[in-house]
Design an enzyme around this catalytic site. Structure first.
Site, PDB file in Angstrom:
ATOM      1  N   CYS A 287      31.439 -73.997 -14.944  1.00 25.15           N
ATOM      2  CA  CYS A 287      32.317 -74.584 -15.961  1.00 25.15           C
ATOM      3  C   CYS A 287      31.563 -75.771 -16.532  1.00 25.15           C
ATOM      4  O   CYS A 287      31.288 -76.736 -15.809  1.00 25.15           O
ATOM      5  CB  CYS A 287      33.645 -75.030 -15.351  1.00 25.15           C
ATOM      6  SG  CYS A 287      34.618 -76.100 -16.451  1.00 25.15           S
ATOM      7  N   ASN A 288      31.219 -75.696 -17.809  1.00 26.46           N
ATOM      8  CA  ASN A 288      30.403 -76.755 -18.396  1.00 26.46           C
ATOM      9  C   ASN A 288      31.125 -78.090 -18.468  1.00 26.46           C
ATOM     10  O   ASN A 288      30.581 -79.122 -18.085  1.00 26.46           O
ATOM     11  CB  ASN A 288      29.947 -76.329 -19.792  1.00 26.46           C
ATOM     12  CG  ASN A 288      28.808 -75.343 -19.765  1.00 26.46           C
ATOM     13  OD1 ASN A 288      27.644 -75.717 -19.726  1.00 26.46           O
ATOM     14  ND2 ASN A 288      29.136 -74.061 -19.789  1.00 26.46           N
TER      15      ASN A 288
ATOM     16  N   CYS B 277      29.665 -73.184 -22.964  1.00 27.28           N
ATOM     17  CA  CYS B 277      30.974 -72.968 -22.341  1.00 27.28           C
ATOM     18  C   CYS B 277      30.886 -71.596 -21.719  1.00 27.28           C
ATOM     19  O   CYS B 277      30.426 -70.640 -22.381  1.00 27.28           O
ATOM     20  CB  CYS B 277      32.100 -73.036 -23.375  1.00 27.28           C
ATOM     21  SG  CYS B 277      33.714 -72.546 -22.686  1.00 27.28           S
TER      22      CYS B 277
ATOM     23  N   ASP C 102      43.125 -79.054 -17.317  1.00 28.65           N
ATOM     24  CA  ASP C 102      42.175 -78.805 -18.405  1.00 28.65           C
ATOM     25  C   ASP C 102      41.153 -79.933 -18.515  1.00 28.65           C
ATOM     26  O   ASP C 102      41.501 -81.108 -18.698  1.00 28.65           O
ATOM     27  CB  ASP C 102      42.944 -78.667 -19.718  1.00 28.65           C
ATOM     28  CG  ASP C 102      42.061 -78.238 -20.864  1.00 28.65           C
ATOM     29  OD1 ASP C 102      41.306 -79.086 -21.382  1.00 28.65           O
ATOM     30  OD2 ASP C 102      42.117 -77.056 -21.243  1.00 28.65           O
ATOM     31  N   ARG C 103      39.881 -79.570 -18.402  1.00 30.42           N
ATOM     32  CA  ARG C 103      38.806 -80.564 -18.393  1.00 30.42           C
ATOM     33  C   ARG C 103      38.593 -81.183 -19.771  1.00 30.42           C
ATOM     34  O   ARG C 103      38.443 -82.387 -19.915  1.00 30.42           O
ATOM     35  CB  ARG C 103      37.496 -79.919 -17.903  1.00 30.42           C
ATOM     36  CG  ARG C 103      37.426 -79.672 -16.400  1.00 30.42           C
ATOM     37  CD  ARG C 103      38.390 -78.624 -15.881  1.00 30.42           C
ATOM     38  NE  ARG C 103      38.183 -77.317 -16.511  1.00 30.42           N
ATOM     39  CZ  ARG C 103      39.062 -76.321 -16.486  1.00 30.42           C
ATOM     40  NH1 ARG C 103      40.243 -76.483 -15.888  1.00 30.42           N
ATOM     41  NH2 ARG C 103      38.802 -75.162 -17.067  1.00 30.42           N
TER      42      ARG C 103
END
Length: 232
Positions: A82-83, A192, A47-48
């Site tokens: 994916c931001n 997002c 998870d970023r």
């Protein structure tokens, strides 16, 4: 011939949405007119947002492995739908043999001057601040959701899309947009790539929504068409 390299899977539905938008934007009358693309769909990347906030493992090694896959696939440009991953843009660019298009730069180019602008994103992306820096560089006033009342709605919208519940996510997003409209916001950046999947199930309250997935797809198509990758 070089092709587009997509570092995806974060999440998978957002990656499919990006690919569909890229195909729809490509001026083609037959299969051979479309743009070649290699997709590394890697949903196991940690998870970023959690990592940026210091609450989870570092995703950079996994992201760099994805870049390495694309380096071995003769890609001429890399895009990441994916931001939050763009927190590591500098490190990923250093690992990539091809240029990486920046999703926030693509989005901010579409923000009209003078509109009161709100950025909806993961808590990690907001803490990273790369959207805020891009907006400030253009002289655009920006705001982010209230942390107690509004950001939980954004968090839940993203969670529900990732869980395969876009209609329920749309209801949460609609609540967030109602708050934004009520305090005079005119432009909302969906920063997002899960948020556009919820927006199709929400009343937008007349707000201008800037879709980060769509703007990245537009920038990608422009780049690839200029390079002539739609011709054999």
């Amino acid at each position: 011939m070089p092709c587009i390299g997509v570092l995806g899977g974060m999440g998978p539905a957002a990656t499919v949405d990006f690919m569909a938008k890229l195909v729809a934007l490509t001026p083609a009358r037959r299969d051979q007119d479309h743009l070649p693309m290699v997709v590394a769909n890697l949903p196991q990347v940690p998870d970023r947002s959690a990592a940026i906030l210091g609450r989870g493992p570092d995703p950079l090694p996994s992201l760099q492995r994805g870049i390495d896959l694309l380096n071995h696939s003769d890609v001429g440009v890399v895009v990441i739908p994916c931001n939050s991953s763009h927190h590591w843009y500098a490190q990923l660019s250093a690992s990539s043999q091809a240029p990486i298009l920046h999703i926030a730069q693509a989005c901010v180019r579409k923000v009209p001057d003078g509109g009161r602008t709100c950025v909806l994103a993961t808590r990690g992306a907001l803490a990273s601040g790369f959207y805020q820096r891009e907006l400030a560089a253009r002289g655009i006033d920006w705001e982010i959701p209230d942390g107690e009342r509004e950001q939980p709605l954004v968090d839940e919208t993203i969670r529900l899309v990732k869980a395969g519940q876009p209609e329920q996510a749309g209801r949460r997003l609609q609540q967030m947009l109602a708050h934004a409209h009520g305090r005079g916001v005119e432009v909302v950046i969906m920063a997002c790539t899960e948020l556009p999947l919820a927006a199709s199930h929400a009343d937008t309250h007349g707000l201008l929504l800037i879709d980060s997935t769509l703007e990245l797809a537009r920038s990608t198509v422009d780049y690839a068409l200029h390079a002539g990758w739609n011709h054999c």
